[in-house]
Write an enzyme that holds these catalytic residues in place. Structure first.
Site, PDB file in Angstrom:
ATOM      1  N   HIS A  64      20.199 -20.999  11.704  1.00  0.00           N
ATOM      2  CA  HIS A  64      20.930 -19.811  12.124  1.00  0.00           C
ATOM      3  C   HIS A  64      20.000 -18.690  12.569  1.00  0.00           C
ATOM      4  O   HIS A  64      20.308 -17.949  13.501  1.00  0.00           O
ATOM      5  CB  HIS A  64      21.813 -19.329  10.970  1.00  0.00           C
ATOM      6  CG  HIS A  64      22.723 -18.208  11.324  1.00  0.00           C
ATOM      7  ND1 HIS A  64      23.864 -18.379  12.071  1.00  0.00           N
ATOM      8  CD2 HIS A  64      22.673 -16.879  11.045  1.00  0.00           C
ATOM      9  CE1 HIS A  64      24.479 -17.221  12.229  1.00  0.00           C
ATOM     10  NE2 HIS A  64      23.785 -16.294  11.618  1.00  0.00           N
ATOM     11  N   TYR A  67      16.614 -20.593  15.319  1.00  0.00           N
ATOM     12  CA  TYR A  67      16.956 -21.311  16.549  1.00  0.00           C
ATOM     13  C   TYR A  67      15.977 -22.462  16.799  1.00  0.00           C
ATOM     14  O   TYR A  67      15.624 -22.770  17.938  1.00  0.00           O
ATOM     15  CB  TYR A  67      16.962 -20.360  17.751  1.00  0.00           C
ATOM     16  CG  TYR A  67      18.118 -19.386  17.784  1.00  0.00           C
ATOM     17  CD1 TYR A  67      18.737 -19.064  18.982  1.00  0.00           C
ATOM     18  CD2 TYR A  67      18.613 -18.780  16.635  1.00  0.00           C
ATOM     19  CE1 TYR A  67      19.803 -18.183  19.033  1.00  0.00           C
ATOM     20  CE2 TYR A  67      19.667 -17.907  16.667  1.00  0.00           C
ATOM     21  CZ  TYR A  67      20.262 -17.605  17.866  1.00  0.00           C
ATOM     22  OH  TYR A  67      21.323 -16.734  17.907  1.00  0.00           O
ATOM     23  N   GLU A 113      28.590 -13.008  18.810  1.00  0.00           N
ATOM     24  CA  GLU A 113      27.992 -13.861  17.790  1.00  0.00           C
ATOM     25  C   GLU A 113      29.082 -14.620  17.046  1.00  0.00           C
ATOM     26  O   GLU A 113      30.267 -14.326  17.176  1.00  0.00           O
ATOM     27  CB  GLU A 113      27.154 -13.042  16.794  1.00  0.00           C
ATOM     28  CG  GLU A 113      25.823 -12.586  17.348  1.00  0.00           C
ATOM     29  CD  GLU A 113      24.880 -12.082  16.268  1.00  0.00           C
ATOM     30  OE1 GLU A 113      25.361 -11.756  15.160  1.00  0.00           O
ATOM     31  OE2 GLU A 113      23.661 -12.016  16.533  1.00  0.00           O
ATOM     32  N   HIS A 115      30.713 -16.300  13.359  1.00  0.00           N
ATOM     33  CA  HIS A 115      30.806 -16.278  11.901  1.00  0.00           C
ATOM     34  C   HIS A 115      31.746 -17.409  11.493  1.00  0.00           C
ATOM     35  O   HIS A 115      32.681 -17.219  10.715  1.00  0.00           O
ATOM     36  CB  HIS A 115      31.310 -14.921  11.399  1.00  0.00           C
ATOM     37  CG  HIS A 115      30.453 -14.353  10.310  1.00  0.00           C
ATOM     38  ND1 HIS A 115      30.962 -13.799   9.154  1.00  0.00           N
ATOM     39  CD2 HIS A 115      29.113 -14.279  10.187  1.00  0.00           C
ATOM     40  CE1 HIS A 115      29.974 -13.384   8.383  1.00  0.00           C
ATOM     41  NE2 HIS A 115      28.843 -13.664   8.983  1.00  0.00           N
ATOM     42  N   ASN A 116      31.432 -18.589  12.011  1.00  0.00           N
ATOM     43  CA  ASN A 116      32.341 -19.724  11.890  1.00  0.00           C
ATOM     44  C   ASN A 116      32.431 -20.279  10.472  1.00  0.00           C
ATOM     45  O   ASN A 116      33.517 -20.382   9.898  1.00  0.00           O
ATOM     46  CB  ASN A 116      31.905 -20.842  12.838  1.00  0.00           C
ATOM     47  CG  ASN A 116      31.825 -20.394  14.283  1.00  0.00           C
ATOM     48  OD1 ASN A 116      32.476 -19.437  14.680  1.00  0.00           O
ATOM     49  ND2 ASN A 116      31.021 -21.072  15.081  1.00  0.00           N
ATOM     50  N   SER A 334      24.341  -8.773   1.875  1.00  0.00           N
ATOM     51  CA  SER A 334      25.316  -7.702   1.657  1.00  0.00           C
ATOM     52  C   SER A 334      25.431  -6.850   2.916  1.00  0.00           C
ATOM     53  O   SER A 334      24.446  -6.611   3.623  1.00  0.00           O
ATOM     54  CB  SER A 334      24.896  -6.832   0.472  1.00  0.00           C
ATOM     55  OG  SER A 334      24.954  -7.560  -0.730  1.00  0.00           O
ATOM     56  N   GLN A 335      26.634  -6.396   3.178  1.00  0.00           N
ATOM     57  CA  GLN A 335      26.937  -5.726   4.445  1.00  0.00           C
ATOM     58  C   GLN A 335      26.650  -4.228   4.404  1.00  0.00           C
ATOM     59  O   GLN A 335      26.260  -3.672   3.383  1.00  0.00           O
ATOM     60  CB  GLN A 335      28.403  -5.969   4.776  1.00  0.00           C
ATOM     61  CG  GLN A 335      28.741  -7.433   4.946  1.00  0.00           C
ATOM     62  CD  GLN A 335      28.111  -8.048   6.166  1.00  0.00           C
ATOM     63  OE1 GLN A 335      28.517  -7.789   7.298  1.00  0.00           O
ATOM     64  NE2 GLN A 335      27.098  -8.878   5.967  1.00  0.00           N
ATOM     65  N   SER A 561      25.518 -21.380  17.515  1.00  0.00           N
ATOM     66  CA  SER A 561      26.124 -21.826  16.264  1.00  0.00           C
ATOM     67  C   SER A 561      26.170 -23.346  16.267  1.00  0.00           C
ATOM     68  O   SER A 561      26.921 -23.953  17.041  1.00  0.00           O
ATOM     69  CB  SER A 561      27.542 -21.255  16.112  1.00  0.00           C
ATOM     70  OG  SER A 561      28.158 -21.771  14.949  1.00  0.00           O
TER      71      SER A 561
END
Length: 766
Positions: A64, A67, A113, A115-116, A334-335, A561
């Protein structure tokens, strides 16, 4: 309001201890490293890594973040860029997001981007933090975010698990984006059983800024201070996206499903305003958002992009969970966190702005010129690495790939092989079936949960072909964005599928009236360890790079992804392509429907018997043959006509033709404003040598339908003739007759059409 955390007592694995205990076993495999990668870490360091270094390498060298399987192919995006393509490019690939000059000193930054994997594990938070992460990429470029978009793909609409994912993901996107006060101006919602175990949640954000406001992620100037600010660091998302997105979901393997990040949109809203004030006051030298790989990524990338050195005291990090180990603190995703570099002279000004917005911060260390990233815990060295190697010189794999042996059989299985069995006797019922199908039905059940008009600058949004946002209120300068992909086309031919995705997004932007300028992409694929998947990826990148070169639009950045695969079953190759276009004045925008009685309806382009991979074939359970032929020169000419007609007031409505063909285009244009039309197909069928069914359902490219005021028909036809582009008058707008009247074939009342079109999603999810 800074505060230091209290000292925590752990059995700390220091650099000195690593040197003294070379034989100590470390859980490198559990953290996602391959044995050869771990041995390379030992070789680079000249010793075994510490636990904290192992954590850093494991996330930074994950698929992720690094690459490692894709970068050998992605280089084409840079290699195939011409000087002419760079004309509007201010910042290209390699930064948090690309930046494009749109004129008058204004610039736009945008990126998409994925976030699957997190969204499959925890739909609400996975989708919400996907929005939050891409928005922080935009902030870190110095821009104010102005809009988001969300291309989504789910499994079969009637599968028991699809409702769980749809409800959680849609609520997460809406809950986060609405709370930020950002309009959601478009995207896609696709249903296909191939995405059942791997839904795709791609998020795009766009921001605006002045040229002089551009910020880059680097740490330069020895002695400058390094500060972490925003939310406290917690245990949510430890190794989250970075590890979770680097492994397939497979019940036969150990679980690779760490805690999904938890978002707080109100904290992010404060962070946005705080950052913008920092930029305005010019008190930060460099800035980096914290997303995948957390502090590991922020410190190593800032250091490697600057003077090459940084010293950090990790005990200064403010925590929500005091039990976290140093390695967990480094890996936590953490966001709502940012890291910045501040000169000593600006420390007081920085702290004053933090206090104004009540944002917590902690001074972690300083920039050095040593070329080393040194991280200490209570004064003891736990990380001593070269940040350039960690961030940019990880493993590079030239994965083996080959064309799938089954593809010849799939491509030979054309839908038109047995036309009599597939062409319906009742065209009206066929149109109703198409427009009620999961992929062609109205998506307003989803989009009504998103605020599309907050901030007051949205000029067009779903269901129009592109989202349009005003940038400058005085001049009307604005932008249009569209995202598109067709996994069915890419399954049949990944090279052409990528080119078709770009062509559709390019066409959608031009249909709105904007001149296409730049591209971002999110490349969603199965496991790179599967040679057939890797071939699909290589062909996709080659196709997209070639098409960008031919259309003259550069890729400014994006996302890969991989490992979207469960139990050995991969998704269709799904390259989501976003195209950005610019308006001199958004007042000239073109909506995707007609309104005025008596206006002429024209079809631009020609139609061939191209039903392979189409939505009609999908309805019949068929997937085979070759996708529609693509002529990028024709796409450029069509775009130029649409843009010029919009600027000069020659058209009042326009809609590109893609999935669903002319049947979908006419239906959507009629439903856009609830206005009917009389349509004639005979002349079109005679000109192109096709029957009425093909005219309605073929998905031939480089086509659009426009409504032209009577006073502009001569000018419009002259413009098309001058460019030698085929056009044909196929009907007239009829406000008196609330129906789509395809003369000689059927009349479809708009209320019946709307009921079929809008009833599908509520039936399954309301």
């Amino acid at each position: 309001m800074t505060a230091q955390t209290t000292s925590r007592t752990f059995n700390i694995d220091t650099v000195a201890n690593a040197e003294a205990t070379p034989g100590q076993a470390l859980p490198w495999a559990e953290l996602g490293l391959k044995e050869n990668e771990y041995r390379r870490v030992e070789e680079i360091l000249g010793r075994r890594p510490t636990a904290a270094e192992l954590a850093m390498y494991s996330v930074m060298w994950s698929e992720h973040c690094s690459y490692k399987s894709s970068k050998v192919h992605l280089r084409q995006f840079g290699e195939k860029v011409t000087e002419a393509m760079k004309e509007h490019l201010l910042v290209g690939i390699g930064e948090n997001a690309g930046v494009v000059d749109i004129g008058d000193g204004w610039a736009v930054t945008f990126k998409v981007e994925s976030h699957n994997h997190p969204s499959f594990v925890e739909p609400y938070q996975g989708a919400a933090t996907g929005v939050g992460g891409i928005v922080r990429d935009i902030i870190s470029m110095g821009a104010r975010p102005v809009a988001v978009m969300d291309p989504l793909r789910f499994g079969a609409i009637d599968h028991p698990d699809t409702a769980r994912l749809v409800h959680g993901i849609v609520a997460g996107i809406g809950g986060y984006g609405n709370s930020l006060g950002l309009p959601n101006i478009g995207g896609e919602v696709v249903f296909d059983a191939v995405y059942q175990g791997n839904p795709l949640v791609n998020a795009l954000a766009v921001g605006v800024l002045r040229h002089e406001d551009i910020r880059l992620a680097n740490a330069s100037g020895a002695g400058n201070r390094v500060v972490l600010f925003g939310a406290r660091t917690g245990g949510d998302g430890i190794g989250g996206a970075s590890v979770l997105a680097s492994e397939s979901f497979d019940s036969s393997k150990p679980s690779k499903r760490p805690a999904v990040q938890v978002g707080d949109p109100f904290a992010e809203k404060v962070l946005i305003e705080c950052c913008l004030e920092l930029f305005k006051a010019s008190v930060v030298e460099g800035i980096q958002d914290l997303g995948a790989a957390g502090i590991s990524c922020a410190t190593s990338e800032l250091a490697s992009n600057g003077d090459g050195g940084m010293h950090v005291e990790l005990t200064n990090v403010l925590l929500r969970d005091p039990s976290l180990t140093p390695g967990e603190i480094l890996m936590s995703e953490s966001q709502e966190r940012m890291m910045a570099v501040v000169t000593p002279e600006n420390v007081a000004a920085f702290e004053a702005i933090m206090d104004t917005w009540a944002v917590e911060y902690s001074w972690l260390g300083e920039v050095t010129d040593t070329g080393r990233l040194i991280i200490e815990w209570d004064g003891e060295k736990i990380v001593d690495v070269d940040p350039r190697i960690v961030a940019h010189e990880g493993p590079v794999y030239e994965r083996p790939y080959h064309r799938p042996v089954w593809l010849d059989g799939v491509q030979a299985d054309a839908f038109t092989a047995s036309p009599a069995a597939e062409r319906p006797a009742d065209l009206r019922e066929a149109v109703l079936d198409l427009m009620a199908s999961p992929n062609m039905c109205a998506k307003n059940w989803v989009t009504d949960q998103f605020d599309r008009y907050v901030q007051g600058n949205t000029a067009l949004a779903m269901p129009d072909d592109a989202g349009v946002v005003r940038v400058d209120e005085e001049t009307g300068l604005g932008i249009a964005i569209s995202t598109d992909a067709n996994g069915r086309y890419s399954y049949l031919n990944p090279y052409e599928g990528a080119r078709l995705a770009l062509a559709e997004a390019y066409r959608n932007v031009a249909t709105s009236g904007a001149e296409p300028l730049a591209v971002t992409d999110c490349l969603n694929f199965g496991s790179p360890e599967d040679p057939e998947v890797m071939w699909q990826f290589a062909e996709t990148v080659r196709g997209l790079a070639d098409a960008c070169q031919e259309l003259g639009v550069p890729v400014t950045g994006g996302n890969v992804s991989l490992y979207n695969q469960t139990g050995g079953v991969a998704i269709h190759p799904t390259p989501v392509v976003g195209v950005l276009g610019v308006f001199d004045d958004v007042a000239r925008r073109t909506p995707s429907g007609w309104r005025e009685d008596g206006q002429a309806i024209y079809l631009l382009g020609t139609t061939a018997d191209e039903l392979d991979g189409s939505e009609w074939a999908n309805l019949r359970g068929h997937l085979g043959g070759q996708p529609p032929a693509l002529d990028l020169a024709a796409e450029k000419t069509l775009a130029a006509i649409l843009v010029n007609c919009s600027r000069d007031g020659m058209i009042d409505g326009a809609h590109d033709l893609s999935e669903g063909g002319l049947a979908a285009g006419l239906s959507e244009m009629a439903l856009r404003f609830g206005v009917g039309a009389r349509i004639g197909l005979d002349e079109l069928c005679e000109r192109d040598g096709i029957d009425a069914f093909t005219a309605l359902f073929s998905e031939s490219q480089a086509r659009a339908v426009v409504s032209v005021p009577r006073s502009e028909e001569v000018r419009f036809n002259d413009m098309c003739t001058a460019r030698n582009f085929p056009t044909i008058r196929i009907g007239v707008v009829d406000t008196e007759n609330q129906a789509l009247d395809v003369q000689g074939y059927f009349t479809l009342p708009l209320d019946m059409l709307r009921k079929a079109h809008e009833g599908t999603l509520p039936k399954h999810f309301a």
